[in-house]
Scaffold this active site. Sequence first.
Site, mmCIF file in Angstrom:
data_model
loop_
_atom_site.group_PDB
_atom_site.id
_atom_site.type_symbol
_atom_site.label_atom_id
_atom_site.label_comp_id
_atom_site.label_asym_id
_atom_site.label_seq_id
_atom_site.Cartn_x
_atom_site.Cartn_y
_atom_site.Cartn_z
ATOM 1 N N ARG A 172 30.120 23.899 38.781
ATOM 2 C CA ARG A 172 31.214 24.841 38.579
ATOM 3 C C ARG A 172 31.167 25.419 37.166
ATOM 4 O O ARG A 172 31.478 26.594 36.946
ATOM 5 C CB ARG A 172 32.566 24.145 38.813
ATOM 6 C CG ARG A 172 32.919 23.878 40.275
ATOM 7 C CD ARG A 172 33.158 25.170 41.056
ATOM 8 N NE ARG A 172 34.172 25.992 40.411
ATOM 9 C CZ ARG A 172 35.487 25.861 40.589
ATOM 10 N NH1 ARG A 172 35.950 24.917 41.403
ATOM 11 N NH2 ARG A 172 36.336 26.659 39.990
ATOM 12 N N GLN A 216 33.821 29.017 43.588
ATOM 13 C CA GLN A 216 33.415 27.730 44.155
ATOM 14 C C GLN A 216 32.092 27.861 44.889
ATOM 15 O O GLN A 216 31.223 26.992 44.803
ATOM 16 C CB GLN A 216 34.483 27.200 45.111
ATOM 17 C CG GLN A 216 34.110 25.917 45.824
ATOM 18 C CD GLN A 216 33.868 24.765 44.867
ATOM 19 O OE1 GLN A 216 34.716 24.466 44.039
ATOM 20 N NE2 GLN A 216 32.716 24.110 44.975
ATOM 21 N N ARG A 219 44.084 32.441 38.869
ATOM 22 C CA ARG A 219 44.134 31.505 40.003
ATOM 23 C C ARG A 219 45.539 31.635 40.584
ATOM 24 O O ARG A 219 46.517 31.168 39.987
ATOM 25 C CB ARG A 219 43.847 30.087 39.518
ATOM 26 C CG ARG A 219 43.774 29.035 40.619
ATOM 27 C CD ARG A 219 43.410 27.695 40.001
ATOM 28 N NE ARG A 219 43.485 26.612 40.973
ATOM 29 C CZ ARG A 219 42.491 26.218 41.753
ATOM 30 N NH1 ARG A 219 41.319 26.816 41.675
ATOM 31 N NH2 ARG A 219 42.649 25.223 42.597
ATOM 32 N N ASP A 255 36.836 20.533 53.321
ATOM 33 C CA ASP A 255 37.742 20.813 52.208
ATOM 34 C C ASP A 255 39.073 20.156 52.536
ATOM 35 O O ASP A 255 39.251 19.574 53.622
ATOM 36 C CB ASP A 255 37.886 22.336 52.042
ATOM 37 C CG ASP A 255 38.649 22.727 50.787
ATOM 38 O OD1 ASP A 255 38.888 21.861 49.924
ATOM 39 O OD2 ASP A 255 39.040 23.906 50.674
ATOM 40 N N CYS A 284 34.584 20.564 47.743
ATOM 41 C CA CYS A 284 34.919 21.200 46.471
ATOM 42 C C CYS A 284 35.902 20.390 45.636
ATOM 43 O O CYS A 284 36.126 20.716 44.466
ATOM 44 C CB CYS A 284 35.447 22.615 46.704
ATOM 45 S SG CYS A 284 37.042 22.700 47.547
ATOM 46 N N HIS A 301 37.746 32.094 47.572
ATOM 47 C CA HIS A 301 37.486 31.237 46.407
ATOM 48 C C HIS A 301 36.009 31.412 46.029
ATOM 49 O O HIS A 301 35.200 30.487 46.145
ATOM 50 C CB HIS A 301 37.790 29.778 46.750
ATOM 51 C CG HIS A 301 37.885 28.869 45.567
ATOM 52 N ND1 HIS A 301 37.756 29.306 44.260
ATOM 53 C CD2 HIS A 301 38.087 27.517 45.481
ATOM 54 C CE1 HIS A 301 37.882 28.292 43.439
ATOM 55 N NE2 HIS A 301 38.085 27.190 44.148
#
Length: 352
Positions: free
Chosen positions: A328, A169, A139, A261, A301, A166
């Site tokens: 997730r 996700q 990450r 988001d 998310c 991403h």
Amino acid sequence: MSALRNTFMHGLKSVQFKQARNFRVGWTCSGAVRLKGRSFLTLKDFNPDEIKHILKVSADLKHRIKHDGQYLPLLRGKSIAMIFEKRSTRTRMSTETGFALLGGHPCFLTPQDIHLGVNESTKDTARVLSSLTDIVLARVYSHSTLEQLDKEASVPIINGLSDLYHPIQILADLLTLQEHYGSLKGLTLSWIGDGNNVLHSFMMSLPKLGVNLRIATPEGYEPDPNVTQEALRLSKQFATELHLFSEPMEAAQGSNVLVTDTWISMGQEEEKKKRLKDFHGYQITMQTGSVAAPDWTFLHCLPRKSEEVDDEVFYSPRSLVFPEAENRKWTIMGLLVCILTDYSPPISQLKL
């Protein structure tokens, strides 16, 4: 009687031992889908059948482990290095608990543990971790870091988040929508917010699954032009619609799914005052939903701020954010199983 009981217990233990040894109660992966050993940096690199396969494996694991209570140590004896330049709740917890639940050993590495590219070069880190673990999830701030890790590593690299994409996700979002609507094909998803990494991953996947995409971003916050160009190509190839707007209500028109988001990502804190001003009018409310389809739902998310979506929507029955957060875990587990094993579900839990 004692001898009979001993014979019974011996037989039971024998059955249990065989079940523990023969835990792959599925089929080996066959056909055109070949995911074992591959890295997962962007959904751009995966075709529709491959994305669907990951979702099917994820749904299968969720059903068998959560609902049937089965023990499936598919990753027993394997380890994962988890590099986190940026903090996270869901990415860390889903990967760490999911990998352990499948019998593997997760190793969490913070910036204090590993100064990637500073204390040791990314090249050297990739080679060392390749000799110590079976897979690496990173990450990071820059997508180029992932590309360098992938170039130098001899084990698969998973994108846990970068400035460009991403993808893990999006797998959770797709599974959540599939569970709720029963099908992805024909849905329309509206993105209302920043043209960021999450949006980029939607753009690289939704057309392949027959989902239309409507995007509203303020001027100056549009998605990356190269990503947009590729998304337009995919939409044409798979006969879906892709529209870009600057007005949220236009983007929400007739949509099944409203998504937003954070407006201020990690590393953008100094821009907060300007961004809040530029995103004025982009908060998702019931008024936004009034022009959407009757069955509209909401995704985010997380973590969420109230300026992005109000409480009335966020905590309403239309909000799927908490099932989305749980998924997730199941989708990262599905992805890891696909990359590290030949497992395939005997009966698909999803009709994609």
